[in-house]
Design a protein around this motif. Structure first.
Motif, PDB file in Angstrom:
ATOM      1  N   GLY A 236      11.893  -2.145  -0.221  1.00 28.52           N
ATOM      2  CA  GLY A 236      10.861  -2.210  -0.987  1.00 28.52           C
ATOM      3  C   GLY A 236       9.780  -1.129  -0.679  1.00 28.52           C
ATOM      4  O   GLY A 236      10.581  -0.153   0.050  1.00 28.52           O
ATOM      5  N   ILE A 237       8.541  -1.332  -0.976  1.00 27.14           N
ATOM      6  CA  ILE A 237       7.628  -0.129  -0.600  1.00 27.14           C
ATOM      7  C   ILE A 237       7.188   0.423   0.682  1.00 27.14           C
ATOM      8  O   ILE A 237       6.794  -0.883   1.445  1.00 27.14           O
ATOM      9  CB  ILE A 237       6.264   0.480  -1.970  1.00 27.14           C
ATOM     10  CG1 ILE A 237       5.754  -0.894  -1.849  1.00 27.14           C
ATOM     11  CG2 ILE A 237       7.287   0.036  -3.898  1.00 27.14           C
ATOM     12  CD1 ILE A 237       3.927  -1.075  -2.522  1.00 27.14           C
ATOM     13  N   THR A 238       6.469   1.135   0.897  1.00 26.45           N
ATOM     14  CA  THR A 238       5.468   0.714   2.449  1.00 26.45           C
ATOM     15  C   THR A 238       4.653   0.484   2.168  1.00 26.45           C
ATOM     16  O   THR A 238       4.005   0.271   1.408  1.00 26.45           O
ATOM     17  CB  THR A 238       5.759   2.754   2.827  1.00 26.45           C
ATOM     18  OG1 THR A 238       6.292   3.182   2.424  1.00 26.45           O
ATOM     19  CG2 THR A 238       4.230   2.689   4.149  1.00 26.45           C
ATOM     20  N   GLY A 239       4.860  -0.817   3.423  1.00 29.02           N
ATOM     21  CA  GLY A 239       3.777  -1.837   3.437  1.00 29.02           C
ATOM     22  C   GLY A 239       3.538  -2.809   2.180  1.00 29.02           C
ATOM     23  O   GLY A 239       2.610  -3.025   3.030  1.00 29.02           O
ATOM     24  N   GLY A 240       4.441  -2.943   1.780  1.00 30.62           N
ATOM     25  CA  GLY A 240       4.739  -3.678   0.642  1.00 30.62           C
ATOM     26  C   GLY A 240       5.730  -4.939   1.787  1.00 30.62           C
ATOM     27  O   GLY A 240       5.793  -4.971   2.975  1.00 30.62           O
ATOM     28  N   HIS A 241       6.086  -5.568   0.882  1.00 33.29           N
ATOM     29  CA  HIS A 241       6.314  -7.333   1.531  1.00 33.29           C
ATOM     30  C   HIS A 241       7.853  -6.910   1.843  1.00 33.29           C
ATOM     31  O   HIS A 241       7.601  -8.114   3.160  1.00 33.29           O
ATOM     32  CB  HIS A 241       6.422  -8.271  -0.267  1.00 33.29           C
ATOM     33  CG  HIS A 241       7.437  -9.759   0.434  1.00 33.29           C
ATOM     34  ND1 HIS A 241       6.454 -10.600   1.284  1.00 33.29           N
ATOM     35  CD2 HIS A 241       8.297  -9.674   0.107  1.00 33.29           C
ATOM     36  CE1 HIS A 241       7.348 -11.932   1.121  1.00 33.29           C
ATOM     37  NE2 HIS A 241       8.492 -11.406   0.041  1.00 33.29           N
TER      38      HIS A 241
END
Length: 440
Positions: free
Chosen positions: A174-179
Motif C-alpha cells: 500500500g501507499i504511504t499513509g494509506g489503508h
C-alpha cells in the motif's frame, strides 16, 4: 580437468544416482504401503451440476481421491479403513479466498500497536484449526505482518499444526499513509507498514521482496479502507501505473494479485491493471462491472461481516462511521454486480469477525443477494479453486484431487445454513473431525 576435480565429479554423480535410486525405492514402497480409506457416503453432492448420488464410496489413498463409485461395487479389502457417513451428505471441503488467520477481531488501537509477530503466530495456529474444523479445507490468507502467514502455511504443510491448505500473501502492499500503512502513531515513532511502497520502482521491489520471502500471491490496497485511520474507502491509493507495474511483475513471476478495493475508481483502475480479484467492491458501479466482465476478474464480496458488526461489533469511533457508510451501500451494489454476471468467489475477511463463522457468508449470498444455493456453493468450491489456480487440486470431488471432504446432516441445496454446522472434515486424506478423527 584435474584428477581431484574428476574424482569430485565422479563422487557427485554417484551420490546423485544413488539418491535418485533411493528416492525411487521410497516412492515405490510408499505406494505399496499406502492404505485405502473407504468413505461410505449416504449422499454425494456434485457441486458442478447440483446432482446428488446416493450410496457412494469415495476411495482415498494417501492425500488423494482414487475413485468414486456406488458402494455396492466397492468391497472392503484387508487393511482398509472404513469411515461410515451413511447418514450424511458429502461434498468437497469449502474454500475461503479472503482470510486473515493471524489476526483477531479486536480493533482497540492499543491492542493493534502492541501486537507482535509471536502473538500473531499463536493466533494463526488457533485460527487455522478453527477454520479447518468449520469445514474450510483451503484458504487464501491475504495480509499478515512479518510473513507470519508464510511460516503458518509451512507449519501446516509439515504436519506440525492442523489447518487448511493455504496460499499466503505476506504483507499487504500500500501507499504511504494509506489503508495498508501504520497510521496510529505520530511522526517521532516513524512507524511504517511492512508493505508500503510509492512509485513504480518501489512497488516492483516490494513485489519481488514478498515473493523472495515466500508469498504465493500479492495483495494490494487499491483504495482506502474501513479499519484504518485517516483514509477514505472511496479514495484511490495506488495510481493506475503503479498497479500495472505490480501486476506485470507478479504475473511474470507466477503470482496472482488480489486488490482490496472499495471505491469505484480504484476498482476500475485495479481491473484495468489486470488484477485477478477485487476484494470487497463496496462502491462498484456499472463501468467497473463492465470492465470486470470483459476481463473475467473475480469479485470477492465480504458481506456477512456487515451483519455481524451491526449485531455484535464494537468498533472504536475512528472506524465506526466508515463501517456504517460502507454497509449502507455495499450489499445493493454487490447484488447488482452479481445479477450483471460478475464472477464471484467466496471470501469472508475472517478476523473482522470471529474465525469459524465463514459459512455464514453463504447464507448472505442465498438469502440476501438472491443467489441459488448451487451458485452460492460454487463460489466456495469450483469458483474459488479457479481463482486460486488450484482447479486440478481441489474444488470438487474427483479422482486425482485432494481428499478434502466434508459431511453435513442434510442436502445444503435445500438449506445452505446446514454448512454452519459441519459434522465431518477430512483434509488431504486425514480425518480431523467426526468418525476416526486424529486431531481433537
Amino acid at each position: 580437468m584435474s584428477l581431484r576435480r574428476k574424482l569430485a565429479l565422479s563422487l557427485c554423480l554417484a551420490f546423485g544416482a544413488g539418491a535418485v535410486s533411493m528416492a525411487a525405492v521410497a516412492q515405490r514402497q510408499e505406494k505399496v504401503d499406502a492404505k485405502r480409506t473407504l468413505v461410505r457416503a449416504g449422499h454425494v453432492l456434485d457441486v458442478k451440476t447440483g446432482k446428488i448420488a446416493d450410496a457412494q464410496t469415495i476411495v482415498v489413498v494417501g492425500d488423494r481421491i482414487q475413485s468414486i463409485a456406488p458402494s455396492a461395487s466397492v468391497a472392503a479389502e484387508p487393511g482398509d479403513a472404513v469411515v461410515d457417513l451413511g447418514g450424511m451428505t458429502v461434498m468437497p471441503g469449502l474454500i475461503d479466498v479472503h482470510t486473515h488467520l493471524t489476526m483477531n477481531p479486536d480493533f482497540d488501537p492499543y491492542k493493534e500497536l502492541t501486537s507482535t509477530s509471536a502473538k500473531e503466530a499463536i493466533n494463526g495456529v488457533v485460527n487455522a484449526r478453527t477454520t479447518l474444523m468449520a469445514g474450510f479445507t483451503t484458504v487464501r490468507n491475504v495480509g499478515a505482518y512479518g510473513f507470519v502467514d508464510v511460516d503458518l502455511r509451512d507449519a501446516i504443510n509439515a504436519g506440525q499444526v492442523p489447518g487448511p491448505h493455504m496460499q499466503v500473501s505476506g504483507p499487504l502492499l500500500g501507499i504511504t499513509g494509506g489503508h495498508c500503512d501504520e497510521n496510529l502513531l505520530p511522526i517521532q515513532y516513524h512507524l511504517v507498514g511492512d508493505g508500503v511502497a510509492d512509485g513504480i520502482a518501489q512497488v516492483q521491489h516490494k513485489v519481488r521482496e514478498n515473493i523472495k520471502y515466500g508469498a504465493d500471491l500479492i495483495k494490494i490496497c487499491a483504495t482506502g479502507g474501513v479499519l484504518s485511520k485517516g483514509d477514505d474507502p472511496q479514495a484511490s491509493q495506488f495510481t493506475l501505473e503503479e498497479m500495472q507495474a505490480i501486476v506485470a511483475d507478479a504475473h511474470r513471476l507466477g503470482r496472482k494479485v488480489a486488490a482490496h478495493a472499495h471505491g469505484a475508481q480504484g476498482i476500475l483502475w485495479a481491473t484495468e491493471a489486470g488484477v485477478d480479484s477485487i476484494e470487497h467492491g463496496s462502491y462498484i458501479n456499472d463501468e467497473a462491472i463492465a470492465e470486470m466482465k470483459k476481463r473475467g476478474t473475480y469479485l470477492v464480496p465480504t458481506l456477512y461481516l456487515e451483519d455481524w458488526m451491526v449485531e455484535k461489533g464494537n468498533l472504536p469511533a475512528l472506524y465506526h462511521q466508515k463501517m456504517l457508510d460502507v454497509s449502507a451501500v455495499a450489499k445493493k451494489n454487490i447484488k447488482h454486480a452479481i445479477e450483471a454476471g460478475v464472477k464471484i468467489a467466496l471470501g469472508t475477511d475472517a478476523a473482522v469477525y470471529p474465525h469459524g463463522l465463514n459459512a455464514h457468508e453463504l447464507d448472505v449470498y442465498v438469502n440476501q443477494m438472491g443467489m441459488s444455493p448451487l451458485a452460492a456453493l460454487q463460489t466456495a468450491t469450483v469458483n474459488a479453486a479457479d481463482l486460486m489456480g488450484w482447479t486440478t487440486k481441489t474444488g470438487s470431488l474427483e479422482p486425482g484431487k485432494w481428499a478434502d471432504i466434508i459431511g453435513v446432516e442434510k442436502n445444503p441445496l435445500e438449506d445452505v445454513r446446514v454448512l454452519q454446522d459441519v459434522k465431518f472434515v477430512m483434509k488431504g486424506g486425514v480425518v480431523y473431525k467426526g468418525e476416526g478423527s486424529v486431531a481433537k
